[in-house]
Design an enzyme around this catalytic site. Structure first.
Site, PDB file in Angstrom:
ATOM      1  N   ARG A 170      40.921  34.989  41.219  1.00 30.14           N
ATOM      2  CA  ARG A 170      42.034  35.830  41.658  1.00 30.14           C
ATOM      3  C   ARG A 170      42.307  37.031  40.754  1.00 30.14           C
ATOM      4  O   ARG A 170      42.412  38.165  41.226  1.00 30.14           O
ATOM      5  CB  ARG A 170      43.346  35.043  41.701  1.00 30.14           C
ATOM      6  CG  ARG A 170      43.640  34.366  42.994  1.00 30.14           C
ATOM      7  CD  ARG A 170      44.373  33.095  42.688  1.00 30.14           C
ATOM      8  NE  ARG A 170      43.499  32.255  41.905  1.00 30.14           N
ATOM      9  CZ  ARG A 170      42.557  31.477  42.444  1.00 30.14           C
ATOM     10  NH1 ARG A 170      42.452  31.397  43.730  1.00 30.14           N
ATOM     11  NH2 ARG A 170      41.719  30.764  41.686  1.00 30.14           N
ATOM     12  N   THR A 171      42.471  36.752  39.464  1.00 31.50           N
ATOM     13  CA  THR A 171      42.978  37.806  38.594  1.00 31.50           C
ATOM     14  C   THR A 171      41.977  38.969  38.521  1.00 31.50           C
ATOM     15  O   THR A 171      42.341  40.133  38.719  1.00 31.50           O
ATOM     16  CB  THR A 171      43.273  37.248  37.187  1.00 31.50           C
ATOM     17  OG1 THR A 171      44.044  36.064  37.339  1.00 31.50           O
ATOM     18  CG2 THR A 171      44.034  38.253  36.343  1.00 31.50           C
ATOM     19  N   LYS A 177      26.425  38.102  21.221  1.00 26.71           N
ATOM     20  CA  LYS A 177      25.668  38.459  20.004  1.00 26.71           C
ATOM     21  C   LYS A 177      26.587  38.524  18.794  1.00 26.71           C
ATOM     22  O   LYS A 177      26.181  38.939  17.718  1.00 26.71           O
ATOM     23  CB  LYS A 177      25.002  39.835  20.194  1.00 26.71           C
ATOM     24  CG  LYS A 177      24.073  39.921  21.377  1.00 26.71           C
ATOM     25  CD  LYS A 177      23.593  41.365  21.538  1.00 26.71           C
ATOM     26  CE  LYS A 177      23.131  41.636  22.952  1.00 26.71           C
ATOM     27  NZ  LYS A 177      23.120  43.079  23.252  1.00 26.71           N
ATOM     28  N   HIS A 188      50.253  34.727  30.642  1.00 25.27           N
ATOM     29  CA  HIS A 188      49.508  35.287  31.792  1.00 25.27           C
ATOM     30  C   HIS A 188      50.487  36.222  32.517  1.00 25.27           C
ATOM     31  O   HIS A 188      50.989  35.893  33.600  1.00 25.27           O
ATOM     32  CB  HIS A 188      49.028  34.154  32.690  1.00 25.27           C
ATOM     33  CG  HIS A 188      48.011  34.560  33.725  1.00 25.27           C
ATOM     34  ND1 HIS A 188      47.768  35.878  34.074  1.00 25.27           N
ATOM     35  CD2 HIS A 188      47.184  33.802  34.498  1.00 25.27           C
ATOM     36  CE1 HIS A 188      46.844  35.905  35.018  1.00 25.27           C
ATOM     37  NE2 HIS A 188      46.466  34.666  35.283  1.00 25.27           N
TER      38      HIS A 188
HETATM   39  N1   CP Z   1      45.897  32.471  38.899  1.00 22.10           N
HETATM   40  C1   CP Z   1      44.780  32.752  38.226  1.00 22.10           C
HETATM   41  O1   CP Z   1      44.821  33.183  37.076  1.00 22.10           O
HETATM   42  O2   CP Z   1      43.624  32.506  38.907  1.00 22.10           O
HETATM   43  P1   CP Z   1      42.164  32.850  38.378  1.00 22.10           P
HETATM   44  O3   CP Z   1      41.911  31.957  37.179  1.00 22.10           O
HETATM   45  O4   CP Z   1      41.245  32.585  39.517  1.00 22.10           O
HETATM   46  O5   CP Z   1      42.175  34.296  37.944  1.00 22.10           O
END
Ligand code: CP
Length: 303
Positions: free
Chosen positions: A51-52, A80, A129
């Site tokens: 998603r992100t 590396k 997040h």
């Molecule tokens: N919600 C979220 O962070 O999903 P992803 O890990 O797929 O980006």
């Protein structure tokens, strides 16, 4: 130049402007279709994502910009031994803005100190997040018309869940918020957050059984027990199916309660409730694109 490391990097007033912009983008996408002509977004993902990363890329493409990046540390020069500080200096020569996900807490912050372009924390370890939180807030605001006066249940992995930590920090700035933390003993909200809530006199309670509190929730934020954050497989296997939200539990909930989930889900939400109008986790994904479009425009100073 502004970066986004935590949801608190934007004031409540700035967030309000961002959400208004996101809602306008939703209604009039054509108006924004060339705002980022000639601009490049770099996505530097040292950890897996669907998603992100892809919603950032979709956001930039919808704004007329272009994207480059890597989706796996192993395919970058991190394999590396290159540091994030050096990588971001290099990326600053290639792109106008960067979204970075890293397994180490604080890595995007280290990058931001060396960057000459805006850096967005797209998830750092078990810490924060912020763009998921912007997505969550926009979803709630768009569907409920406000961000205050809610009883919010957060359920699942509250210890390692960075989406949970970011959302709590963002919501405590709004009035009338009460939290109910629903988790097994081993996955409780970290002490530093509990202390902060006590200091700020934000009402909260911690419970183990989801059934006991379903009827009092306005919002239920489900989360996955994250295999990748456990030190041993045995603990993960013991806890992974601790919560399963199904029709029986949904029958205990208010008729207008919303179920949110940052996704991906594993077993914690039964697919039998996907068509329940209260289940909004796939709508959340769509709001994630609009809010990331608004964020890119804001950090680049275009809108
Ligand atoms: N919600 C979220 O962070 O999903 P992803 O890990 O797929 O980006």
């Amino acid at each position: 130049m502004k970066h986004l490391m935590t949801p608190l990097d934007f004031s409540v007033e700035e967030l309000e402007k961002l959400f208004l912009l996101a809602n306008d983008i939703e209604r009039h996408p054509d108006k924004y279709a060339h705002d980022c002509d000639g601009k490049i977004l770099a996505t530097c993902f040292y950890e897996p994502s669907t998603r992100t990363r892809l919603s950032f890329e979709s956001a930039m493409l919808r704004l007329g910009g272009q994207v480059l990046g890597f989706s796996d540390a192993a395919s970058s020069s991190a394999s590396k031994g290159e540091s994030v500080s050096d990588t971001i200096r290099v990326i600053s020569c290639f792109a106008h803005i960067c979204a970075m996900r890293h397994h180490k807490e604080g890595a995007p912050m280290v990058a931001a100190t060396k960057s000459t372009i805006p850096v967005i924390n797209a998830g750092d370890g078990g810490h924060q997040h912020p763009t998921q939180t912007l997505t969550d807030l926009l979803t709630i605001r768009s569907m409920k018309g406000r961000l205050n006066n809610f009883t919010v249940g957060l359920c699942g992995d509250l210890k390692f869940g960075r989406t949970v930590h970011s959302l709590i920090h963002a919501l405590i700035r709004y009035s009338g918020i009460r939290f109910i933390f629903i988790s097994p003993e081993e996955l409780r909200v970290p002490d530093y957050i509990i202390e902060e809530l006590r200091e700020k006199q934000i009402p909260f309670e911690e419970v183990i059984r989801l059934e006991d509190v379903m009827g009092s929730l306005d919002l239920l934020y489900m989360t996955r027990v994250q295999r990748e954050r456990f030190f041993n497989e045995e603990d993960y296997v013991r806890l992974k199916d601790f919560y399963i939200l199904d029709k029986k539990k949904m029958n205990l909930a208010k008729s207008d309660m919303l179920v949110l989930h940052p996704l991906p889900r594993v077993n914690e939400i039964s697919v039998e409730i996907d068509n329940d109008p209260r289940a909004v986790y796939f709508k959340q994904v769509q709001y994630g694109v609009y809010v990331r479009m608004a964020l890119i425009l804001t950090l680049l100073g275009i809108r």
